[in-house]
Design an enzyme around this catalytic site. Sequence first.
Site, PDB file in Angstrom:
ATOM      1  N   ARG B  45       0.871  -1.173   0.000  1.00 52.35           N
ATOM      2  CA  ARG B  45       0.000   0.000   0.000  1.00 52.35           C
ATOM      3  C   ARG B  45       0.909   1.224   0.000  1.00 52.35           C
ATOM      4  O   ARG B  45       2.125   1.117   0.126  1.00 52.35           O
ATOM      5  CB  ARG B  45      -1.002   0.018   1.157  1.00 52.35           C
ATOM      6  CG  ARG B  45      -0.676  -0.722   2.392  1.00 52.35           C
ATOM      7  CD  ARG B  45       0.509  -0.197   3.112  1.00 52.35           C
ATOM      8  NE  ARG B  45       0.428   1.236   3.346  1.00 52.35           N
ATOM      9  CZ  ARG B  45       1.471   2.011   3.604  1.00 52.35           C
ATOM     10  NH1 ARG B  45       2.709   1.512   3.623  1.00 52.35           N
ATOM     11  NH2 ARG B  45       1.342   3.296   3.830  1.00 52.35           N
ATOM     12  N   GLY B  46       0.283   2.398  -0.139  1.00 50.78           N
ATOM     13  CA  GLY B  46       1.071   3.619  -0.279  1.00 50.78           C
ATOM     14  C   GLY B  46       1.107   3.963  -1.756  1.00 50.78           C
ATOM     15  O   GLY B  46       1.465   3.111  -2.581  1.00 50.78           O
ATOM     16  N   ALA B  47       0.739   5.202  -2.085  1.00 54.35           N
ATOM     17  CA  ALA B  47       0.545   5.558  -3.486  1.00 54.35           C
ATOM     18  C   ALA B  47       1.749   5.232  -4.374  1.00 54.35           C
ATOM     19  O   ALA B  47       1.599   4.554  -5.402  1.00 54.35           O
ATOM     20  CB  ALA B  47       0.140   7.031  -3.584  1.00 54.35           C
ATOM     21  N   ASP B 236      -2.175  10.615  -1.746  1.00 53.36           N
ATOM     22  CA  ASP B 236      -2.573   9.595  -2.718  1.00 53.36           C
ATOM     23  C   ASP B 236      -2.950  10.205  -4.063  1.00 53.36           C
ATOM     24  O   ASP B 236      -2.856   9.552  -5.099  1.00 53.36           O
ATOM     25  CB  ASP B 236      -3.726   8.756  -2.174  1.00 53.36           C
ATOM     26  CG  ASP B 236      -3.224   7.827  -1.093  1.00 53.36           C
ATOM     27  OD1 ASP B 236      -3.112   8.280   0.068  1.00 53.36           O
ATOM     28  OD2 ASP B 236      -2.888   6.676  -1.405  1.00 53.36           O
ATOM     29  N   LYS B 247      -4.744   9.392   3.278  1.00 46.15           N
ATOM     30  CA  LYS B 247      -5.324   8.475   4.267  1.00 46.15           C
ATOM     31  C   LYS B 247      -6.369   9.166   5.139  1.00 46.15           C
ATOM     32  O   LYS B 247      -6.171  10.299   5.571  1.00 46.15           O
ATOM     33  CB  LYS B 247      -4.186   7.943   5.141  1.00 46.15           C
ATOM     34  CG  LYS B 247      -4.567   6.980   6.246  1.00 46.15           C
ATOM     35  CD  LYS B 247      -5.427   5.824   5.800  1.00 46.15           C
ATOM     36  CE  LYS B 247      -4.821   5.050   4.660  1.00 46.15           C
ATOM     37  NZ  LYS B 247      -5.836   4.243   3.925  1.00 46.15           N
TER      38      LYS B 247
END
Lengths: 343, 343
Positions: B45-47, B236, B247
């Site tokens: 996860r994490g853009a 994001d 988030k």
Amino acid sequence: MIPTIEWHNNHVRMIDQRKIPGRIEWFTCRGYRDVIRGIQVMVIRGAPAIGVAAAMGLALGARSIRSKLYTPFMKKFEKIAHEMLLARPTAVNLRWAVERMTRLAENMAELPVIKIKSALRQESEKILAEDIEINRRMGKHGQGLVPKGSTILTHCNAGSLATGGYGTALGVIRAAHESGKKIQVIADETRPWLQGLRLTAFELMEDGIPVSVIADNAAGSLMRRKRIDLVITGADRIAANGDVANKIGTYQVAVLAKINRIPFYVAAPISTIDPTIKNGDMIPVEERGPEEIYRFGKREIGPSGVRVLNPAFDITPAKYVSAIITEKGVIRPPFKKGIKSYL
Amino acid sequence: MIPTIEWHNNHVRMIDQRKIPGRIEWFTCRGYRDVIRGIQVMVIRGAPAIGVAAAMGLALGARSIRSKLYTPFMKKFEKIAHEMLLARPTAVNLRWAVERMTRLAENMAELPVIKIKSALRQESEKILAEDIEINRRMGKHGQGLVPKGSTILTHCNAGSLATGGYGTALGVIRAAHESGKKIQVIADETRPWLQGLRLTAFELMEDGIPVSVIADNAAGSLMRRKRIDLVITGADRIAANGDVANKIGTYQVAVLAKINRIPFYVAAPISTIDPTIKNGDMIPVEERGPEEIYRFGKREIGPSGVRVLNPAFDITPAKYVSAIITEKGVIRPPFKKGIKSYL
């Protein structure tokens, strides 16, 4: 409705709130130290409920004193009262209950100690009954602030389980629901202890009041998207100027409500107001253990040895509070004046 | 430092972020659908990391296409690219990576398919390497904003694990630390997924950067008590006007920073900016499953059947953002103009 706390034969028993909603279990207190422990480890929590527990604990404590003479009895009673006062620092209702019980004992110097003991038990029962009655009156006063069909955000649990019964913030919500207003509730889950997810959602579902739980992180976003019409929370202590100490996260909710032009109401009995405290920053804020954050049940979630800051309460400056709902009526700003006239 | 994602022989493997810090385990992707699943269930996860994963996933997908002719190859590749695009809706880096890979394949119509396949794999490796390099440049630009001895609040995990390596927000923090500024970090635990407690605290402890974790509820209170000097988060997606999707909870932190006169910085690569989106409210926000809130591991915490709202992201209006830190430099308000000149 599950009773939060009650006398059962010669013991005091509390519903163990650490285990709700998984299990409904009694925590039995045979002596006053069991009550102190119950308060400290949060078998029972919520400012008004802690007040009731403290009163019952003192009655239990009084009974355990052997001396039949007033002076040594009072000396021991005051020692117990002092121990009780230290159980948790933030909620003023604890101090209020201890002072009320102590005053009662002080005013009965002429009576035999056995009479004082039974009067103390009766007083603790009275405090419980009064608390429920106060909540119902708060509900009546407060529900006028709740529009038909509205969505109410609440933080932590200020419900039946936080009080003798019925609830402060949830009392207002219950009264609005009972009057047929077709409201719905959004409950902050309220980390770290998850009172919102575990207790508030549980209580409201039992009562058939529509409720959705959110991560505390989502409250602001829902406000910005106009999904919340008003906020109602409880309080652990209210300063003379209207600053409110309440569960950690309340300050954030209040600021976000202000920014999004949503009313933010606090529902609390008059006993939550502490006129000896000028402003909120003088209220002692309890720091609790790190394991509330990094552990879940017995499982460690965070990296081993992680440092944690865990303040249990925060201070919401009076300027963010739209009104304080009490059993005597609704106090509007300016609070300093309003509070004075209500005391 | 643990690599977030890498090619390993002819497979792609990712550190399974659902299991950190308890276990360090690889999640092996043999086909592009494994990558999609890994993105969806948040193995990764994490853009920026999602962007890298999408690129590697497309290279894996290309390899699995049997046709040796360009036209049928591209038809299938585009189908795979379309599937990849749908993995998660909010982070624009995913779309950015898919478009970059598709453009590359489109520009190689003259080459044999086998060459295209290996070029796609190389491109995905290039995207990974570039991402790390971009983060380091972001760190250099951003660390000038971090005063010596300051305490920085961060939300979620915008670290090594959210990127190819080094991190966006944590990249800036790392750069400030490496320059000897003696900073410390406060990490929001970041419910519901606890990226802050599980990933950010873990990463910073590994690097010897002082970090304390708090419940998300405590951020505002710490700001009010002047315990936080600045905030840095990732993003994001950033709209053309500077509104930031990040988030869930970021909006709250930004509002509280503004109210408490604390700078709020966003660190994100240029690829996070989506010039096709005028303002934040046009960004699609993913709603995730209720079990992220009411379950912990396999244990149900909330009352059975409880309703949950679980938006995974929120929108922070540009007016709450003090600056956007990119690999090309720091963009200051007014963002519309600044962003245009950086693209």
